[in-house]
Design an enzyme around this catalytic site. Structure first.
Site, PDB file in Angstrom:
ATOM      1  N   CYS A   8     -15.367  24.378  -8.768  1.00 31.80           N
ATOM      2  CA  CYS A   8     -15.000  25.598  -9.487  1.00 31.80           C
ATOM      3  C   CYS A   8     -13.700  26.099  -8.856  1.00 31.80           C
ATOM      4  CB  CYS A   8     -16.126  26.634  -9.464  1.00 31.80           C
ATOM      5  SG  CYS A   8     -16.500  27.361  -7.860  1.00 31.80           S
ATOM      6  N   ARG A  14     -20.052  29.304  -8.502  1.00 31.73           N
ATOM      7  CA  ARG A  14     -20.649  28.270  -9.336  1.00 31.73           C
ATOM      8  C   ARG A  14     -20.873  26.950  -8.607  1.00 31.73           C
ATOM      9  NH1 ARG A  14     -16.260  28.686 -13.969  1.00 31.73           N
ATOM     10  NH2 ARG A  14     -15.012  29.057 -12.107  1.00 31.73           N
ATOM     11  N   ASP A 123     -17.835  32.070 -15.082  1.00 29.75           N
ATOM     12  CA  ASP A 123     -17.635  32.535 -13.711  1.00 29.75           C
ATOM     13  C   ASP A 123     -18.310  33.891 -13.542  1.00 29.75           C
ATOM     14  OD1 ASP A 123     -16.787  33.199 -11.173  1.00 29.75           O
ATOM     15  OD2 ASP A 123     -14.669  32.774 -11.570  1.00 29.75           O
TER      16      ASP A 123
END
Length: 166
Positions: A8, A14, A123
């Site tokens: 990420c 994440r 996100d």
């Protein structure tokens, strides 16, 4: 398939959640696959995952307190078989960074996992606890898809519901 890197942007939300979830899912399935995570940017390098990510992971039985953020490096493209990006922006950055002689396949995490909600992992950084819970659920579904796909590619049988066989 021996190794997977999940990526990420900052490697604090994440991708560490995905790393923890996938490690647990692969171990439970008897798959011996190395899993790591990284970020395309290094501004959180050395830091633990976001406190909300750690809290959700711990509450769900997949603690990630030991993980520390790191930035993707060129060696990752040679070390890992598969690099899965959380979203298109990070996939584009990975594609830009990927050396010509890299062995790693690049893909979006949800697309490669074959989940019904294919696309991007949102996100949760600017959200609240519910956003982290939602991402955890999404990544859990993706890990199930990965396990099934990896078992199939390894020639292992997957359990099917008897209703599906009717």
């Amino acid at each position: 398939m021996n190794s997977i890197l999940i990526v990420c942007m900052g490697n604090i939300c994440r991708s560490p959640l995905a790393e923890g979830i996938m490690r647990a899912a692969f171990a439970a399935a008897g798959l011996r696959i190395e899993v790591d995570s990284a970020g395309t940017l290094g501004y959180h390098a050395g830091e633990p995952a976001d406190p909300r990510a750690r809290s959700v992971a711990k509450q769900r039985g997949t603690p990630i307190d030991d993980l520390r953020a790191r930035q993707v490096c060129i060696e990752d493209f040679h070390r890992f078989d598969l690099i899965l990006a959380a979203d298109r922006q990070n996939l584009a950055e990975l594609t830009r960074l990927r050396p010509d002689d890299a062995r790693a396949e690049l893909a979006l995490l949800l697309d490669w996992a074959g989940t019904e909600s294919a696309g991007e992992v949102p996100d949760p950084y600017y959200g609240d606890r519910r956003d982290f819970d939602n991402v955890f659920d999404l990544l859990t579904g993706a890990s199930e898809g990965l396990v099934a796909k990896l078992r199939l590619s390894a020639g292992q049988s997957t359990r099917t519901d008897s209703r599906e066989q009717a």
